[in-house]
Design a protein around this motif. Sequence first.
Motif, PDB file in Angstrom:
ATOM      1  N   SER A 179      30.263  35.874  46.560  1.00 35.22           N
ATOM      2  CA  SER A 179      29.561  34.785  46.490  1.00 35.22           C
ATOM      3  C   SER A 179      28.718  35.421  47.597  1.00 35.22           C
ATOM      4  O   SER A 179      27.668  34.725  48.549  1.00 35.22           O
ATOM      5  CB  SER A 179      30.657  33.911  47.802  1.00 35.22           C
ATOM      6  OG  SER A 179      30.097  32.205  47.363  1.00 35.22           O
ATOM      7  N   TRP A 220      37.297  33.984  33.519  1.00 34.65           N
ATOM      8  CA  TRP A 220      38.084  34.868  33.346  1.00 34.65           C
ATOM      9  C   TRP A 220      38.150  35.881  31.822  1.00 34.65           C
ATOM     10  O   TRP A 220      37.789  35.644  31.227  1.00 34.65           O
ATOM     11  CB  TRP A 220      38.981  33.920  33.668  1.00 34.65           C
ATOM     12  CG  TRP A 220      39.098  32.877  35.011  1.00 34.65           C
ATOM     13  CD1 TRP A 220      38.344  32.035  35.431  1.00 34.65           C
ATOM     14  CD2 TRP A 220      39.584  33.111  35.732  1.00 34.65           C
ATOM     15  NE1 TRP A 220      38.219  31.507  36.483  1.00 34.65           N
ATOM     16  CE2 TRP A 220      39.485  32.690  36.711  1.00 34.65           C
ATOM     17  CE3 TRP A 220      41.260  33.318  36.333  1.00 34.65           C
ATOM     18  CZ2 TRP A 220      40.595  31.586  37.496  1.00 34.65           C
ATOM     19  CZ3 TRP A 220      42.102  33.642  37.087  1.00 34.65           C
ATOM     20  CH2 TRP A 220      41.443  32.710  38.396  1.00 34.65           C
ATOM     21  N   PRO A 231      29.967  43.011  44.132  1.00 36.02           N
ATOM     22  CA  PRO A 231      31.552  42.810  43.071  1.00 36.02           C
ATOM     23  C   PRO A 231      30.549  41.291  42.711  1.00 36.02           C
ATOM     24  O   PRO A 231      29.533  40.731  43.255  1.00 36.02           O
ATOM     25  CB  PRO A 231      32.112  42.123  43.465  1.00 36.02           C
ATOM     26  CG  PRO A 231      32.166  43.245  45.390  1.00 36.02           C
ATOM     27  CD  PRO A 231      30.355  43.089  45.608  1.00 36.02           C
ATOM     28  N   GLN A 247      39.912  36.246  37.195  1.00 35.92           N
ATOM     29  CA  GLN A 247      38.724  36.135  37.039  1.00 35.92           C
ATOM     30  C   GLN A 247      38.213  37.871  37.830  1.00 35.92           C
ATOM     31  O   GLN A 247      38.617  39.146  38.288  1.00 35.92           O
ATOM     32  CB  GLN A 247      38.779  35.360  38.958  1.00 35.92           C
ATOM     33  CG  GLN A 247      37.215  34.875  38.719  1.00 35.92           C
ATOM     34  CD  GLN A 247      38.029  33.193  39.927  1.00 35.92           C
ATOM     35  OE1 GLN A 247      38.370  33.730  40.587  1.00 35.92           O
ATOM     36  NE2 GLN A 247      36.245  32.708  40.655  1.00 35.92           N
ATOM     37  N   VAL A 248      36.893  37.452  37.081  1.00 30.32           N
ATOM     38  CA  VAL A 248      36.166  38.368  36.590  1.00 30.32           C
ATOM     39  C   VAL A 248      35.041  38.349  37.349  1.00 30.32           C
ATOM     40  O   VAL A 248      33.315  39.126  38.084  1.00 30.32           O
ATOM     41  CB  VAL A 248      35.672  39.193  35.599  1.00 30.32           C
ATOM     42  CG1 VAL A 248      37.008  40.178  35.003  1.00 30.32           C
ATOM     43  CG2 VAL A 248      35.362  38.522  34.456  1.00 30.32           C
ATOM     44  N   ALA A 249      34.184  37.100  37.445  1.00 31.52           N
ATOM     45  CA  ALA A 249      32.893  36.753  38.096  1.00 31.52           C
ATOM     46  C   ALA A 249      33.001  35.577  39.007  1.00 31.52           C
ATOM     47  O   ALA A 249      33.689  34.206  39.040  1.00 31.52           O
ATOM     48  CB  ALA A 249      32.189  36.132  36.916  1.00 31.52           C
ATOM     49  N   VAL A 250      32.679  35.187  40.486  1.00 31.31           N
ATOM     50  CA  VAL A 250      32.649  34.351  41.181  1.00 31.31           C
ATOM     51  C   VAL A 250      32.410  32.336  40.303  1.00 31.31           C
ATOM     52  O   VAL A 250      31.456  32.624  39.352  1.00 31.31           O
ATOM     53  CB  VAL A 250      32.432  34.313  42.417  1.00 31.31           C
ATOM     54  CG1 VAL A 250      30.021  34.391  41.731  1.00 31.31           C
ATOM     55  CG2 VAL A 250      31.766  33.385  43.260  1.00 31.31           C
ATOM     56  N   ASP A 251      32.942  31.531  41.276  1.00 31.72           N
ATOM     57  CA  ASP A 251      32.812  30.477  40.765  1.00 31.72           C
ATOM     58  C   ASP A 251      31.290  29.901  41.020  1.00 31.72           C
ATOM     59  O   ASP A 251      30.536  30.291  41.584  1.00 31.72           O
ATOM     60  CB  ASP A 251      33.221  28.966  41.511  1.00 31.72           C
ATOM     61  CG  ASP A 251      35.068  29.218  41.363  1.00 31.72           C
ATOM     62  OD1 ASP A 251      35.461  30.036  40.354  1.00 31.72           O
ATOM     63  OD2 ASP A 251      35.705  28.131  41.623  1.00 31.72           O
ATOM     64  N   PRO A 284      36.828  45.505  38.912  1.00 27.66           N
ATOM     65  CA  PRO A 284      35.699  44.533  39.159  1.00 27.66           C
ATOM     66  C   PRO A 284      34.651  45.058  39.002  1.00 27.66           C
ATOM     67  O   PRO A 284      34.229  45.932  38.958  1.00 27.66           O
ATOM     68  CB  PRO A 284      36.192  44.538  40.737  1.00 27.66           C
ATOM     69  CG  PRO A 284      36.745  45.521  41.752  1.00 27.66           C
ATOM     70  CD  PRO A 284      37.680  46.520  40.276  1.00 27.66           C
ATOM     71  N   GLY A 305      34.849  29.773  37.717  1.00 29.83           N
ATOM     72  CA  GLY A 305      33.929  30.661  37.167  1.00 29.83           C
ATOM     73  C   GLY A 305      34.574  31.338  35.725  1.00 29.83           C
ATOM     74  O   GLY A 305      34.737  30.673  35.116  1.00 29.83           O
ATOM     75  N   LEU A 315      32.015  39.099  42.134  1.00 30.16           N
ATOM     76  CA  LEU A 315      33.026  38.017  42.316  1.00 30.16           C
ATOM     77  C   LEU A 315      32.286  37.792  43.566  1.00 30.16           C
ATOM     78  O   LEU A 315      33.640  36.708  44.612  1.00 30.16           O
ATOM     79  CB  LEU A 315      34.312  39.109  42.607  1.00 30.16           C
ATOM     80  CG  LEU A 315      35.567  39.229  41.472  1.00 30.16           C
ATOM     81  CD1 LEU A 315      36.493  39.141  40.996  1.00 30.16           C
ATOM     82  CD2 LEU A 315      35.643  37.709  40.859  1.00 30.16           C
TER      83      LEU A 315
END
Length: 483
Positions: free
Chosen positions: A298, A220, A294, A237-241, A286, A218, A296
């Motif tokens: 998924s 960060w 968001p 963390q600001v964006a998802v994996d 966020p 992700g 974040l």
Amino acid sequence: MEQSRRPPLRRAAVAALVLGLVAAAPPGGAAADRGPGSGPPTGATTYTNPVSAGAADTYADPAVVRGQDGWWYAYGTTDPLREGEGARHLLPISRSRDLVSWEHVGDAFTEDTLPAWADADPARPAALWAPDVRYVDGEYRLYYVVTQTTTTPGADDSAIGVATAPTPTGPWTDAGDPVVDPRPGGGGPDDFRWTYDPHHVVARDGTQHLFYGSYYGGVWVTPLDATGTEAVGEPVQVAVDNKYEGAYVVHRDGYWYLFASSANCCAGPTTGYAVHVGRSQSLTGPYVDREGVPLLASRAGGTPVLAPNGNRWVGTGHNAVVTDLAGQDWIVYHSIDRTDPYLDGTDGINERPMLLDRLDWVDGWPVVRAGDGASEGRQPGPTTGGRAVTGFERGIRDPWQGDAWRWRAEDPQGGAHVVARRPGGLLTRHPLVGPVRVEADVRLDPGAAGGIAAGAGRGGGGGQGRRHDDVLAGAGTAGAGAG
């Protein structure tokens, strides 16, 4: 202008380093070559992508800064620059007066000057990727990925480094150890999260932060110490994996906008790389897209900014943002020509030259060329000069004159400049008709305040027909202000 806090001058209240008045600069205007250090050309220009063609066949992950000397500088990821060259360039550096015609002027590192903590094993030497450059507190800072370090016994233990220099071309001195250390992934001695794609940001309160990360792990953001060389505090963390990389953040109208790229960067002619954005009123998120999803989450999301549009360009991503002297934003990014996708044969490096296009803001959201995406034909270019632009290379002459100012010869950082003799002073009296943008770089003594202002002259009216005769610049004591 991609710059952060400037150092104070110790000798006077205000120094005006460069002052530009941009007034109705015509597209396609001729740009006179006035020699090194003479500042940007007058007017706008036209261009055809890729703009990096004069400097390189490939120029991936571009970052751009306007130097204190008036040139624009572009930095790219480690690759050979030309077809058939073979030898890699460790963070190549190019420069331009107009953002569209570039020349290669050197590399940040060589094989002999790699950071001491970068693995130099000939069987698997570290590469330096994804540069990000800033001018902070009187020095240039260059952040980059080191793909293989000596700080752990594992393989592919990527980390973020930083080097500093007195000029945009160096010499660059590495900080000596990582800014962000390798991050174990928990799957064994060779399992490390991808600590890629640094981006340095100064918050509204003056604190420094670094965005980093990629698909595995992700994206960060972490606070930095005052030197900008060490991550401190807890990262957020600001964006998802498994979705985004290549973070780039700008502040506009009360929001932080997080640009990030998705999909595979490097699949030759089938590459689907594209840029998306989310925004937040807080630097640490966020971040949400235009639909409120968001980054974040998924699931599909992220407001589209730039994507392949059916012409020759695919894999349009890993962007930076620059603003020209007329206030227009531009996006620089790499892309792949679907008819020439590899640097050397079909099993070679993906050929990813640097492209440039206008970045529009529509209803509070950025989009490239009002949604048309990457350009293929000739386009109106940035405004990198104007009706009256000076770097004060020849002192103060008509129309740059006044008894309130003293000229200083060129220095290594800011070039020639003028210094205020007293609070308040007329810098130039120059008739300008039409839209006017006044831009100046100033440095202040501690406790001083300064400002510039455009004064309305004869003619009255407003909007397009308003005439601006006077440009003022001044200095005063703290709290008094000027202009």
